[in-house]
Structures are given as C-alpha cells and as structure tokens.
Motif scaffolding. Structure first.
Motif, PDB file in Angstrom:
ATOM      1  N   LEU A  94     -20.965 -18.655 -65.486  1.00 56.08           N
ATOM      2  CA  LEU A  94     -20.016 -19.287 -64.571  1.00 56.08           C
ATOM      3  C   LEU A  94     -19.532 -18.227 -63.593  1.00 56.08           C
ATOM      4  O   LEU A  94     -19.218 -17.099 -64.003  1.00 56.08           O
ATOM      5  N   ARG A  95     -19.503 -18.559 -62.327  1.00 52.96           N
ATOM      6  CA  ARG A  95     -19.074 -17.604 -61.312  1.00 52.96           C
ATOM      7  C   ARG A  95     -17.699 -18.007 -60.782  1.00 52.96           C
ATOM      8  O   ARG A  95     -17.506 -19.153 -60.380  1.00 52.96           O
ATOM      9  N   GLY A 185      -2.562 -23.863 -53.212  1.00 48.93           N
ATOM     10  CA  GLY A 185      -3.915 -23.372 -53.427  1.00 48.93           C
ATOM     11  C   GLY A 185      -4.803 -24.431 -54.065  1.00 48.93           C
ATOM     12  O   GLY A 185      -4.307 -25.383 -54.672  1.00 48.93           O
ATOM     13  N   THR A 186      -6.114 -24.263 -53.894  1.00 45.42           N
ATOM     14  CA  THR A 186      -7.046 -25.218 -54.495  1.00 45.42           C
ATOM     15  C   THR A 186      -8.189 -24.481 -55.198  1.00 45.42           C
ATOM     16  O   THR A 186      -8.445 -23.303 -54.932  1.00 45.42           O
ATOM     17  N   VAL A 187      -8.850 -25.225 -56.083  1.00 43.25           N
ATOM     18  CA  VAL A 187     -10.022 -24.705 -56.782  1.00 43.25           C
ATOM     19  C   VAL A 187     -11.181 -25.660 -56.518  1.00 43.25           C
ATOM     20  O   VAL A 187     -11.044 -26.867 -56.722  1.00 43.25           O
ATOM     21  N   MET A 188     -12.302 -25.129 -56.049  1.00 43.73           N
ATOM     22  CA  MET A 188     -13.498 -25.951 -55.838  1.00 43.73           C
ATOM     23  C   MET A 188     -14.442 -25.745 -57.015  1.00 43.73           C
ATOM     24  O   MET A 188     -14.871 -24.625 -57.282  1.00 43.73           O
ATOM     25  N   ALA A 189     -14.744 -26.841 -57.700  1.00 39.64           N
ATOM     26  CA  ALA A 189     -15.693 -26.795 -58.813  1.00 39.64           C
ATOM     27  C   ALA A 189     -17.034 -27.317 -58.311  1.00 39.64           C
ATOM     28  O   ALA A 189     -17.089 -28.390 -57.703  1.00 39.64           O
ATOM     29  N   THR A 190     -18.102 -26.565 -58.560  1.00 41.10           N
ATOM     30  CA  THR A 190     -19.433 -26.952 -58.074  1.00 41.10           C
ATOM     31  C   THR A 190     -20.410 -27.042 -59.235  1.00 41.10           C
ATOM     32  O   THR A 190     -20.467 -26.140 -60.079  1.00 41.10           O
ATOM     33  N   GLY A 191     -21.194 -28.105 -59.257  1.00 44.24           N
ATOM     34  CA  GLY A 191     -22.173 -28.308 -60.318  1.00 44.24           C
ATOM     35  C   GLY A 191     -23.500 -27.627 -60.009  1.00 44.24           C
ATOM     36  O   GLY A 191     -23.772 -27.252 -58.861  1.00 44.24           O
ATOM     37  N   LEU A 192     -24.335 -27.496 -61.025  1.00 40.08           N
ATOM     38  CA  LEU A 192     -25.648 -26.870 -60.879  1.00 40.08           C
ATOM     39  C   LEU A 192     -26.764 -27.904 -60.711  1.00 40.08           C
ATOM     40  O   LEU A 192     -27.932 -27.542 -60.609  1.00 40.08           O
ATOM     41  N   ARG A 205     -24.477 -29.615 -53.116  1.00 41.47           N
ATOM     42  CA  ARG A 205     -24.245 -29.795 -54.552  1.00 41.47           C
ATOM     43  C   ARG A 205     -22.966 -30.589 -54.802  1.00 41.47           C
ATOM     44  O   ARG A 205     -22.015 -30.502 -54.029  1.00 41.47           O
ATOM     45  N   VAL A 206     -22.975 -31.322 -55.903  1.00 36.45           N
ATOM     46  CA  VAL A 206     -21.792 -32.107 -56.276  1.00 36.45           C
ATOM     47  C   VAL A 206     -20.635 -31.138 -56.522  1.00 36.45           C
ATOM     48  O   VAL A 206     -20.745 -30.206 -57.332  1.00 36.45           O
ATOM     49  N   ARG A 207     -19.542 -31.325 -55.780  1.00 41.12           N
ATOM     50  CA  ARG A 207     -18.412 -30.399 -55.894  1.00 41.12           C
ATOM     51  C   ARG A 207     -17.143 -31.093 -55.437  1.00 41.12           C
ATOM     52  O   ARG A 207     -17.185 -31.978 -54.580  1.00 41.12           O
ATOM     53  N   ARG A 208     -16.048 -30.711 -56.033  1.00 35.35           N
ATOM     54  CA  ARG A 208     -14.786 -31.355 -55.658  1.00 35.35           C
ATOM     55  C   ARG A 208     -13.635 -30.382 -55.885  1.00 35.35           C
ATOM     56  O   ARG A 208     -13.574 -29.742 -56.933  1.00 35.35           O
ATOM     57  N   LEU A 257     -16.504 -21.719 -59.670  1.00 32.47           N
ATOM     58  CA  LEU A 257     -15.140 -22.108 -59.317  1.00 32.47           C
ATOM     59  C   LEU A 257     -14.709 -21.190 -58.190  1.00 32.47           C
ATOM     60  O   LEU A 257     -14.709 -19.962 -58.348  1.00 32.47           O
ATOM     61  N   GLU A 258     -14.380 -21.778 -57.052  1.00 32.97           N
ATOM     62  CA  GLU A 258     -13.825 -20.985 -55.958  1.00 32.97           C
ATOM     63  C   GLU A 258     -12.331 -21.232 -55.913  1.00 32.97           C
ATOM     64  O   GLU A 258     -11.887 -22.374 -55.766  1.00 32.97           O
ATOM     65  N   VAL A 259     -11.560 -20.156 -56.040  1.00 35.70           N
ATOM     66  CA  VAL A 259     -10.106 -20.275 -56.015  1.00 35.70           C
ATOM     67  C   VAL A 259      -9.636 -19.868 -54.629  1.00 35.70           C
ATOM     68  O   VAL A 259      -9.916 -18.750 -54.182  1.00 35.70           O
ATOM     69  N   SER A 260      -8.953 -20.772 -53.943  1.00 37.98           N
ATOM     70  CA  SER A 260      -8.581 -20.514 -52.557  1.00 37.98           C
ATOM     71  C   SER A 260      -7.072 -20.620 -52.359  1.00 37.98           C
ATOM     72  O   SER A 260      -6.404 -21.430 -53.002  1.00 37.98           O
ATOM     73  N   ARG A 261      -6.571 -19.804 -51.429  1.00 36.16           N
ATOM     74  CA  ARG A 261      -5.155 -19.933 -51.052  1.00 36.16           C
ATOM     75  C   ARG A 261      -4.932 -21.192 -50.233  1.00 36.16           C
ATOM     76  O   ARG A 261      -3.809 -21.664 -50.109  1.00 36.16           O
ATOM     77  N   GLY A 262      -5.985 -21.678 -49.645  1.00 31.36           N
ATOM     78  CA  GLY A 262      -5.853 -22.827 -48.738  1.00 31.36           C
ATOM     79  C   GLY A 262      -6.390 -24.102 -49.357  1.00 31.36           C
ATOM     80  O   GLY A 262      -6.623 -24.189 -50.561  1.00 31.36           O
TER      81      GLY A 262
END
Ligand SMILES: Nc1nc2c(c(=O)[nH]1)N[C@H]1C(S)=C(S)[C@@H](COP(=O)(O)O)O[C@H]1N2
Ligand SMILES: [Mo]
Length: 407
Positions: A94-95, A185-192, A205-208, A257-262
C-alpha cells in the motif's frame, strides 16, 4: 421477479465457448481477445443464491439463513466496475503519499506498507452493514414506474460483515499528518483493478476521496472478513471500509491513499454517486451515509400455506444508527403491527450491524398478499412510502411491497 431463472452473461459466455471452439479464433480489432469465459467475478455464483449480472452479482434474500447474523463472503453481493484482479499478497504494497502528511511525499516517494507491516499494528474487528448505493434500484421502476440507469438490484446488494483490520487513524498517526489537515483535508483511495471505461470515456482507476475526519473517526484497512482472509472478489489482499457509508466508499484492492490538505476529487464523487435529476439541485453533494432499508427473508412471490401459523423473518438496517423499531403490514398496508426485534446478545447491531426481526402470522387466509416492513432508526430516520426520483436510482429506501401467495 428476482427468483425467475435468467440467462446470464456468464451462462452465455460459457455456452458459446463450449458450443463453438472456432469462435475463439475470431478477434475484435482494437480489443485484446478475452480469455475464454473470463469471469469478472471469481467465486462461484450458484443461481439459488445469486442473481448474476455479469460484473455484479446480487444475493438472494430467499437464500438468507435466519439463524445466521453475518453474511458469509461466499454469499456476499459483488459489485465490480471491471473485473476482480488476481493479486499476489507477496507483491502487495500500500502506498501512502500526499501533501497532507507531516512530511509531504510525492506518489513515487510514498510510504510503502506491506500486509505484514499493517498486520503488526493493533488489529481491530468491526461489524458493518456493507451495501451498494444502488441497492433496491429496480423498485424505482417496478414500484414507482420510473426509468433509472444502473444494475437492476432488488434488495440483495447488502450484507453484514465482521471486518478484521487496522484503524486507518492508527496508520495515519504513525506516518504523521500535517497540522491543520484534519479540517478540510481529504484522502483519495485508489484501487488496483483495471481502469474503468464507459461509453468510450476512460475514467481511470476506481478511486474516491473522503474527508480526513472520516479517516480518523472509524475508517478501517481490512484484510479479513468473518474470520477469513478477504476473498479476491471482496478486495484481497486489502480493502478500505468506511462504516455506514455507501459501498463505493469502501475501495477494494486498495493500492494507494493520497492524503491532501485540499479537496481532492474524482469522477466517483463528482459524476457518479451524487444525486442528479428529479428535484435534486445542480451540484448536490457526494453521497455518504446509507439510508434505512428493510428486507423479508422470503422469495419474491413466496408460496405460503393457508391456515397454518407461520413466523416470517426479515432484517432492517441504517447507515447512521441502530434500528429502533420496525412496523410490518401483512395486508398491503391496511393494518400495521410491530415486528419483534431479536435482542440477541451476539447481534452487534448497536455498533453498525443490522437488526433481525420476526412476525407471527396466525393462519393466513388464502389469496394474493403484499407484505410491507417499515423501519425507523435511532435518529428517527424512517422509511418513506416513496423515494424521490434520481437519474441513477440511488438510495431506494421506500417501503418495498413484497408479494406472496397464500394457498
Ligand atoms: N477498487 C474497487 N473498489 C470498489 C469497487 C470497484 O469496482 N473497484 N466497487 C465499489 C462498489 S460500487 C461497491 S458497492 C463495493 C462492493 O463491494 P463487494 O463487491 O466486496 O461487495 O465495492 C466498492 N469498491
Ligand atoms: Mo456500489
């Protein structure tokens, strides 16, 4: 209707391959030849227990065992945008990256976590009702006469699962979050799984994305369900679970998982899984918490014996709170009574599961009958008679009119 035999895509593919070996030599220009009968779903889908929609499969409520609280993975509905990928746990990582981390990281320099790393953290088990946003969609058409687009689920795109994993809050605190990311802040979860294409558009890719506040509240990274490793179809080796939220929020085969301030966005919160059409205004927010719904543990059009006492069972659930009460009608809505809720100590309904209920029907008289169940949750959210229309047929939460024949 849901129990009618259907010619499924799987049956068609299998039949074509079996009948004409020569057909496999035909290739479509521009598309790689599909492996013979390549299933989008890997687990068996026996027709007694599932309605097979090709990339999706619905659990039949008629096959639910009233004595079992949890839904076995074997029996759980599947909703795939493309197809279940085969992922080797040994290669899995997981990245975690983004500018919302204490030390901001690009994707290429993300923190990499193996399954073993995650499993070394404090583990937790949580029971949730896992449900697709479009569950009940077919009733927009059959009960309200409205055309909507999407998989024609009846009420079986749902299950109760005891997940095993680690709290996302634990993982993020260990990595370290930037100051202030908790607000906004938000977190983007992306599937493989493979990128999703529809009508010639490649959505990637499926991501939300979801708020950091949800990530720190009750979000989970899970590797187990009901005491077993996740099945490939349900996200093996790791999936996200956002308790109480729409199914799409719980990204399977979690790659990053991308953790963003925005505020990150993806088509899965801007285009899909938002209300459009009907009386909904432009720019309605992305759907999050699931509504209240109920189902009878009976076939559609079940045959019941006249004159013989019968106990009928069902379940109700809500994304927001436990179920407080369930009213049922055995005569198409003319008279109502309270269903008996099962106060089973093992039922984790107080913490996000569903509620089992029953009603005794003494000596039903012969004829066509319509059963109704209307649940109210502890926040006072109550199933309506009619669900307001939306184009994609999301959130059908109206009381479903379930026909039975007493003879
Ligand atoms: N990566 C990925 N995650 C996904 C999906 C998907 O297609 N790809 N489908 C979503 C939808 S719409 C639902 S309802 C649930 C279904 O989970 P299940 O197939 O394990 O029941 O997974 C969600 N997570
Ligand atoms: Mo879904």
């Amino acid at each position: 209707m849901s129990d009618a035999p259907q010619l499924t895509r799987r049956a068609l593919v299998g039949g074509a391959v079996a009948a004409t070996g020569a057909a496999t030599a035909v290739t479509v220009i521009g598309a790689p030849p599909a492996p013979a009968g390549a299933p989008e779903i890997l687990k068996p889908l026996p027709p007694r227990r599932f309605v097979d929609f090709g990339t999706n499969a619905e659990m039949r409520w008629s096959s639910v065992d009233p004595t079992r609280y949890l839904t076995a993975q074997r029996d759980l509905f599947v909703r795939n945008h493309t197809a279940t990928p085969r992922i080797d746990r040994a290669d899995y990582e997981l990245r975690v990256f983004g500018d919302g981390l204490e030390r901001p990281r690009t994707r290429g320099r993300g923190v990499r976590l193996t399954l073993r790393d995650l499993q070394a953290m404090p583990t937790t088990t949580v029971t949730t009702v896992h449900e697709c946003t479009g569950n009940g969609r077919s009733f927009f058409e059959t009960q309200q006469g409205q055309d909507v687009s999407g998989t024609s689920w009846t009420l079986g795109a749902v299950g109760a699962v005891r997940w095993e994993g680690v709290r996302l809050a634990t993982v993020l605190r260990r990595i370290g979050l930037a100051d202030g990311v908790r607000r906004g802040g938000t977190v983007m979860a992306t599937g493989l799984d493979d990128p999703y294409e529809s009508d010639g558009v490649d959505y990637g890719r499926v991501r939300r994305p979801f708020p950091v506040s949800k990530a720190l509240d009750d979000a989970l990274l899970v590797w187990g369900a009901n005491g077993h490793p996740l099945l490939p179809d349900h996200g093996y080796p790791l999936r996200l679970v956002l308790p109480g939220w729409v199914g799409i929020a719980s990204i399977k085969w979690l790659g990053s998982l991308e953790v963003s301030r925005g505020r990150l966005t993806s088509p899965w919160n801007t285009t899909f899984y938002r209300m459009t059409g009907g009386d909904y205004p432009e720019g309605s927010p992305a759907l999050t918490v699931n509504p209240v719904r109920s189902a009878w543990e009976l076939p559609w059009g079940a045959a019941l014996d006249a004159g013989r006492d019968v106990t009928l069972t069902g379940r109700s659930w809500s994304g927001a709170a436990p179920i407080r009460s369930v009213a049922v009608s055995l005569d198409g809505g003319d008279t109502w009574r309270s269903a008996r809720l099962r106060p089973d100590r093992r039922d984790p309904w107080k913490r996000g599961g569903w509620t089992r209920w029953s009603v005794r029907w003494p000596r039903p008289r012969a004829g066509e009958r319509v059963l109704l169940a209307r649940a109210t949750d502890a926040l006072g959210r109550r199933q309506p008679d009619v669900t307001p229309y939306n184009d994609s047929g999301y959130f059908f939460d109206a009381v479903v009119r379930h026909p039975v024949t007493v003879a």
